[in-house]
Design a protein around this motif. Sequence first.
Motif, PDB file in Angstrom:
ATOM      1  N   SER A  19       0.848  -1.192   0.000  1.00  0.00           N
ATOM      2  CA  SER A  19       0.000   0.000   0.000  1.00  0.00           C
ATOM      3  C   SER A  19       0.876   1.231   0.000  1.00  0.00           C
ATOM      4  CB  SER A  19      -0.908   0.011   1.237  1.00  0.00           C
ATOM      5  OG  SER A  19      -1.859  -1.023   1.170  1.00  0.00           O
ATOM      6  N   LEU A  20       0.585   2.139  -0.907  1.00  0.00           N
ATOM      7  CA  LEU A  20       1.350   3.383  -1.005  1.00  0.00           C
ATOM      8  C   LEU A  20       0.402   4.569  -1.046  1.00  0.00           C
ATOM      9  CD1 LEU A  20       3.968   2.525  -3.814  1.00  0.00           C
ATOM     10  CD2 LEU A  20       4.384   2.653  -1.352  1.00  0.00           C
ATOM     11  N   HIS A  21       0.851   5.676  -0.500  1.00  0.00           N
ATOM     12  CA  HIS A  21       0.133   6.925  -0.689  1.00  0.00           C
ATOM     13  C   HIS A  21       0.625   7.579  -1.968  1.00  0.00           C
ATOM     14  CE1 HIS A  21      -2.095   6.895   3.010  1.00  0.00           C
ATOM     15  NE2 HIS A  21      -1.001   6.658   3.702  1.00  0.00           N
ATOM     16  N   GLU A  22      -0.274   8.315  -2.583  1.00  0.00           N
ATOM     17  CA  GLU A  22       0.114   9.044  -3.793  1.00  0.00           C
ATOM     18  C   GLU A  22       1.387   9.840  -3.552  1.00  0.00           C
ATOM     19  OE1 GLU A  22      -3.678  11.137  -4.710  1.00  0.00           O
ATOM     20  OE2 GLU A  22      -3.102  10.752  -6.787  1.00  0.00           O
ATOM     21  N   GLY A  23       2.279   9.806  -4.519  1.00  0.00           N
ATOM     22  CA  GLY A  23       3.498  10.590  -4.430  1.00  0.00           C
ATOM     23  C   GLY A  23       4.667   9.881  -3.790  1.00  0.00           C
ATOM     24  N   THR A  24       4.395   8.771  -3.150  1.00  0.00           N
ATOM     25  CA  THR A  24       5.490   8.028  -2.527  1.00  0.00           C
ATOM     26  C   THR A  24       5.999   6.953  -3.473  1.00  0.00           C
ATOM     27  OG1 THR A  24       4.032   6.411  -1.473  1.00  0.00           O
ATOM     28  CG2 THR A  24       4.518   8.429  -0.245  1.00  0.00           C
ATOM     29  N   GLY A  25       6.967   6.190  -3.010  1.00  0.00           N
ATOM     30  CA  GLY A  25       7.546   5.165  -3.871  1.00  0.00           C
ATOM     31  C   GLY A  25       7.952   3.946  -3.076  1.00  0.00           C
ATOM     32  N   SER A  26       8.251   2.897  -3.787  1.00  0.00           N
ATOM     33  CA  SER A  26       8.720   1.676  -3.147  1.00  0.00           C
ATOM     34  C   SER A  26       9.312   0.769  -4.211  1.00  0.00           C
ATOM     35  CB  SER A  26       7.568   0.986  -2.418  1.00  0.00           C
ATOM     36  OG  SER A  26       8.057  -0.101  -1.651  1.00  0.00           O
ATOM     37  N   ALA A  27       9.693  -0.418  -3.783  1.00  0.00           N
ATOM     38  CA  ALA A  27      10.300  -1.366  -4.709  1.00  0.00           C
ATOM     39  C   ALA A  27       9.700  -2.743  -4.529  1.00  0.00           C
ATOM     40  CB  ALA A  27      11.813  -1.429  -4.501  1.00  0.00           C
ATOM     41  N   LEU A  28       9.533  -3.424  -5.629  1.00  0.00           N
ATOM     42  CA  LEU A  28       9.153  -4.821  -5.641  1.00  0.00           C
ATOM     43  C   LEU A  28      10.411  -5.618  -5.985  1.00  0.00           C
ATOM     44  CD1 LEU A  28       6.563  -3.141  -6.208  1.00  0.00           C
ATOM     45  CD2 LEU A  28       5.786  -4.995  -7.667  1.00  0.00           C
ATOM     46  N   ARG A  29      10.428  -6.844  -5.500  1.00  0.00           N
ATOM     47  CA  ARG A  29      11.632  -7.630  -5.721  1.00  0.00           C
ATOM     48  C   ARG A  29      11.297  -9.058  -6.073  1.00  0.00           C
ATOM     49  NH1 ARG A  29      17.184  -7.050  -3.713  1.00  0.00           N
ATOM     50  NH2 ARG A  29      18.207  -9.094  -3.724  1.00  0.00           N
ATOM     51  N   CYS A  30      12.094  -9.630  -6.949  1.00  0.00           N
ATOM     52  CA  CYS A  30      12.007 -11.057  -7.255  1.00  0.00           C
ATOM     53  C   CYS A  30      13.374 -11.685  -7.048  1.00  0.00           C
ATOM     54  CB  CYS A  30      11.525 -11.290  -8.683  1.00  0.00           C
ATOM     55  SG  CYS A  30       9.750 -11.069  -8.875  1.00  0.00           S
ATOM     56  N   ASN A  31      13.408 -12.706  -6.245  1.00  0.00           N
ATOM     57  CA  ASN A  31      14.620 -13.494  -6.037  1.00  0.00           C
ATOM     58  C   ASN A  31      14.490 -14.813  -6.781  1.00  0.00           C
ATOM     59  OD1 ASN A  31      15.870 -11.617  -4.303  1.00  0.00           O
ATOM     60  ND2 ASN A  31      14.742 -12.423  -2.556  1.00  0.00           N
ATOM     61  N   PHE A  32      15.602 -15.252  -7.332  1.00  0.00           N
ATOM     62  CA  PHE A  32      15.589 -16.471  -8.122  1.00  0.00           C
ATOM     63  C   PHE A  32      16.468 -17.527  -7.462  1.00  0.00           C
ATOM     64  CE2 PHE A  32      13.489 -13.803 -10.916  1.00  0.00           C
ATOM     65  CZ  PHE A  32      14.263 -12.726 -11.303  1.00  0.00           C
ATOM     66  N   THR A  33      16.024 -18.758  -7.539  1.00  0.00           N
ATOM     67  CA  THR A  33      16.792 -19.838  -6.921  1.00  0.00           C
ATOM     68  C   THR A  33      17.873 -20.356  -7.848  1.00  0.00           C
ATOM     69  OG1 THR A  33      15.183 -21.452  -7.700  1.00  0.00           O
ATOM     70  CG2 THR A  33      14.849 -20.551  -5.485  1.00  0.00           C
ATOM     71  N   THR A  34      17.828 -19.909  -9.099  1.00  0.00           N
ATOM     72  CA  THR A  34      18.828 -20.342 -10.048  1.00  0.00           C
ATOM     73  C   THR A  34      19.148 -19.180 -10.986  1.00  0.00           C
ATOM     74  OG1 THR A  34      19.386 -22.064 -11.660  1.00  0.00           O
ATOM     75  CG2 THR A  34      17.157 -21.207 -11.723  1.00  0.00           C
ATOM     76  N   THR A  35      20.159 -19.345 -11.786  1.00  0.00           N
ATOM     77  CA  THR A  35      20.542 -18.287 -12.718  1.00  0.00           C
ATOM     78  C   THR A  35      19.518 -18.192 -13.845  1.00  0.00           C
ATOM     79  OG1 THR A  35      22.876 -18.641 -12.240  1.00  0.00           O
ATOM     80  CG2 THR A  35      22.335 -17.453 -14.270  1.00  0.00           C
ATOM     81  N   MET A  36      18.981 -16.994 -14.007  1.00  0.00           N
ATOM     82  CA  MET A  36      17.991 -16.757 -15.043  1.00  0.00           C
ATOM     83  C   MET A  36      18.620 -15.968 -16.177  1.00  0.00           C
ATOM     84  SD  MET A  36      15.343 -18.235 -13.933  1.00  0.00           S
ATOM     85  CE  MET A  36      14.498 -18.775 -12.431  1.00  0.00           C
TER      86      MET A  36
END
Lengths: 108, 111
Positions: A12-29
């Motif tokens: 959940s974010l308020h307008e004007g703010t920011g954040s990051a999503l992340r994906c971790n991988f168990t193997t080399t992609m």
Amino acid sequence: GDQVEQSPSALSLHEGTGSALRCNFTTTMRAVQWFRKNSRGSLINLFYLASGTKENGRLKSAFDSKERYSTLHIRDAQLEDSGTYFCAAETGGYKVVFGSGTRLLVSP
Amino acid sequence: ETAVFQTPNYHVTQVGNEVSFNCKQTLGHDTMYWYKQDSKKLLKIMFSYNNKQLIVNETVPRRFSPQSSDKAHLNLRIKSVEPEDSAVYLCASSPSSYEQYFGPGTRLTVL
């Protein structure tokens, strides 16, 4: 086992703010792709990266194959950014594995 | 702009019936895919075809069979549907870079 771990599952974010999503991988992609699901349920391409970073407007994505992760940064979030975001990683051999998605809600 | 087309958008059927979903891409891509999105919104690959040849066939029940007449078309047939087949089926295509372009999906409901 699961090859792509996406976090957070909800954000959940308020307008004007920011954040990051992340994906971790168990193997080399070999590459990673980020999508947003629109109001009609269609998957919209955001980024495709084989390495490095890409930026488009308020979105920026990075992919580090060696460290096995990718990120999607959102800055100055707007209401219309709300939706579900997915990462998808290419394992090789015509196979793509999806993360479980992040439900983003941007509020005033 | 949609370049991967799927029909139908929705389909409701009863257990044991046969259904067919169509997918066409106008992007000139060599590779096409079928994914299943379950109730938890997880997307899992089912099949991929490259130039009409089956490349990836994940562990799916034998009642599922893909059909490709040419590299622009990849259909999916399900013989004798089961309740657990209720899901959204997504078709995608990709160029040699594997960047995925998705269709709008077909929502199947099995009663």
